[in-house]
Scaffold this active site. Structure first.
Site, mmCIF file in Angstrom:
data_model
loop_
_atom_site.group_PDB
_atom_site.id
_atom_site.type_symbol
_atom_site.label_atom_id
_atom_site.label_comp_id
_atom_site.label_asym_id
_atom_site.label_seq_id
_atom_site.Cartn_x
_atom_site.Cartn_y
_atom_site.Cartn_z
ATOM 1 N N CYS A 133 0.838 -1.201 0.000
ATOM 2 C CA CYS A 133 0.000 0.000 0.000
ATOM 3 C C CYS A 133 0.874 1.253 0.000
ATOM 4 O O CYS A 133 1.997 1.241 0.483
ATOM 5 C CB CYS A 133 -0.893 0.025 1.233
ATOM 6 N N LYS A 183 5.312 -4.297 -5.500
ATOM 7 C CA LYS A 183 6.748 -4.101 -5.700
ATOM 8 C C LYS A 183 7.498 -4.214 -4.386
ATOM 9 O O LYS A 183 8.564 -4.816 -4.316
ATOM 10 C CB LYS A 183 6.997 -2.723 -6.326
#
Length: 608
Positions: free
Chosen positions: A2, A603
């Site tokens: 997030c 990522k």
């Protein structure tokens, strides 16, 4: 995972919050939202999917206000829907959160018994309800924030707005990173400095247990016990970073083609190209004296570590213990305080890798960080930092960070061999000369293989399963090739040691199964050819990635043969990674997937 941003100042913030969120898209997300305070009232807009959906919502229903928080969500608790998107509201409170509240079920039951009505499936909503409860109980804003932090357990980065205070953002960190940006008459908050780069390069990083009260002109930081603490302000290098694909279709394609340049830059930090010698980097870890080395990482970084293990053991005769970080600290490995440990992470924030680092620190080991982000938590908590200098990598599937990790590990292994006396001065020079040649050879390969790769990728895009095989350092490379393909094309792929073919995977071989064999003409080549013959005998479709000598010696009919230059063993993994990256990339393009932000992936994995 997030992404969190916040701005408090004197100008409208909603558009700038969305611009900051765009700089966090590389982290991965499935929904997004913004909250501001305008005329004493909390307001929000949320949307499922990409930020363009949120922007569309904001065009239809603009948000005013000079203070706000925003969020990109990667679902952990609750489906990726607008209802579950952040910010979450309760009476007088807005919250955004990165992490996992481990005791949320217990807190939810307690709050529901007290009359709280939950609107979402998320763990984050308990934070908002706790804050509302403490305000109703008569606590002030800071007291409520501190009381809430005493109750929640787990990993979190939080940003909070109180409706009755339109000039303050509160934030807290325990695990996932948070950076506070200092402006002129305004202040900023972000999951990393990249998000804040257009606004400021003056950054203060919170550490675990910190919480902060951020106003227009400054910040007050407290530790977990509520004591005022000072954290250093530093100048971030992220300010020079611009999110730009250039002439490429995707960031991943751009990053593949950047590799010759960034690897040359990285190697320049570790070797002397004129004398063909390694450069002493750090006094904190004496590779000449450590009896053993531990390596821990996740995903692609772990596979880089596996290749590094071969190099450290071969060139430095240094025993290496390696495991994925999520398992490393649970094995109760007997660790010696005289040993050292390397932790590999592109972001420097990978939660499992950071936990393994702290486990090794508790056992007295010297800690080295192989990271791309020198301002990251893993870097700050290490005794020695070995930067990979890849530059920001936006595509979720790692490419240039992987090869830069390999380049740095190779240089460190050669340096360790020199320090331990296991390689001669002549051998050191020969190895460094090979490393110095690598950027040129990578450029040559990238300029020559694209047409063949595109043709092969079109065929692969019609397959359901792909097997990758390799020996020696080509075994971890086979796993990396399979990982890349499955990450971005969603085709099932597995990487195996070629010698394990007869121990199970051969049962899958038929005329529909492509088998990608990574086989430079090295000391393992003849054995790998035997494995290819076993595949051919069962009708498997062989795709051979080899060099000129290997292509001439294999004498096998293949579906395709990709021929690369003959290179020294120490640089073969970096050279042979290029067709694997391009193969995955072009297959995904033919499949029509979201190459840079593949489904369900993040990522930077900042929770365990």
């Amino acid at each position: 995972m997030c992404g969190i941003v916040g701005i408090v100042g004197n100008q409208p913030v909603s558009e700038r919050l969305v611009e900051a969120l765009k700089r966090l898209e590389y982290r991965g997300y499935d929904s997004a939202g913004v909250a501001t305070i305008d005329a004493g009232t909390l307001q929000r807009r949320r949307a499922e999917g990409k930020l363009v959906n949120l922007e569309s919502r904001l065009r239809e229903e603009p948000l005013a206000g000079t203070i706000g928080i925003a969020h990109t969500r990667w679902a952990t608790h609750g489906a990726p829907t607008e209802r579950n998107a952040h910010p979450h509201f309760t009476e007088g409170v807005a919250v955004v959160h990165n992490g996992i509240i481990e005791n949320f079920a217990e807190l939810k039951d307690e709050l529901a018994a007290g009359g709280a009505e939950f609107q979402t499936e998320t763990d984050t909503e308990v934070v908002a309800h706790l804050l509302t409860k403490y305000r109703r109980d008569g606590l002030g804003r800071r007291e409520a924030m501190h009381a809430m932090l005493k109750r929640v357990k787990g990993a979190y980065a939080l940003a909070v707005l109180f409706e009755d205070d339109p000039s303050t953002i509160m934030a807290a960190r325990n695990g996932p990173p948070l950076a506070i940006g200092h402006g002129s008459g305004e202040m900023f908050l972000g999951s990393d400095a990249i998000a804040l780069a257009p606004f400021t390069n003056e950054i203060t990083y919170l550490i675990d247990g910190d919480w902060a009260v951020i106003g227009k002109t400054g910040v007050h930081i407290f530790d977990f016990d509520g004591n005022v603490v000072e954290r250093p302000r530093q100048i971030s290098t992220a300010a020079a970073f611009l999110v730009d694909k250039g002439n490429h279709r995707h960031f991943m394609e751009k990053e593949i083609y950047e590799q010759p340049e960034v690897i040359a830059h990285a190697l320049g930090h570790y070797v002397n190209f004129i004398e063909n010698r390694v450069v002493p980097i750090s006094d904190a870890i004496d590779f000449g004296k450590v009896p053993s080395l531990a390596i821990s990482a996740c995903g692609t970084a772990y596979l880089a570590g596996l290749i590094g293990k071969y190099w450290f053991e071969r060139y430095a005769r240094l025993p290496v213990e390696i495991d994925v970080a999520s398992e490393f600290r649970y094995r109760e490995i007997p660790l010696s305080p005289q040993s050292a440990a390397l932790f590999i992470s592109q972001s420097g924030e990978t939660a499992d890798t950071l936990a393994s680092l702290r486990y090794c620190k508790e056992h007295g080991l010297k800690i080295g960080a192989v990271v791309n982000a020198r301002e990251s938590t893993i870097a700050r908590e290490s005794d020695a930092v070995f930067p990979i200098l890849a530059g920001p990598e936006i595509g979720v599937a790692s490419t240039k960070a992987f090869t830069c990790q390999l380049a740095v590990l190779a240089a460190l292994a050669v340096g360790a061999g020199k320090a331990r006396g296991t390689i001669s001065g002549e051998e050191e020079q020969a190895l460094v000369k090979s490393l110095a040649e690598m950027p040129r050879i990578m450029g040559q390969v990238l300029n020559s293989i694209q047409p063949k790769i595109e043709s092969l990728s079109r065929e692969l895009s019609k397959c359901h399963d792909v097997l990758y095989l390799g020996r020696g350092t080509s075994f971890p490379l086979a796993m990396e090739g399979a990982l890349k393909l499955k990450e971005i094309s969603y085709i099932h792929a597995e990487g195996y040691a070629a010698g394990e073919l007869k121990h199970g995977p051969i049962a899958l071989i038929d005329e529909n199964m492509p088998v990608i064999v990574i086989a430079p003409h090295d000391r393992f080549f003849d054995k790998t050819v035997s494995n290819m013959q076993e595949v051919a005998a069962r009708g498997g479709r062989i795709i051979l990635i080899t060099d000129e000598k290997g292509a001439a010696a294999s004498k096998l009919d293949t579906m395709h043969t990709i021929v690369l230059p003959e290179v020294d063993e120490i640089i073969a993994p970096m050279i042979f990674s290029l067709p694997l990256q391009l193969l995955a990339y072009h297959t995904a393009v033919f499949m029509g997937t979201d190459v840079d932000q593949p489904r369900n992936l993040a990522k930077s994995v900042t929770v365990e």
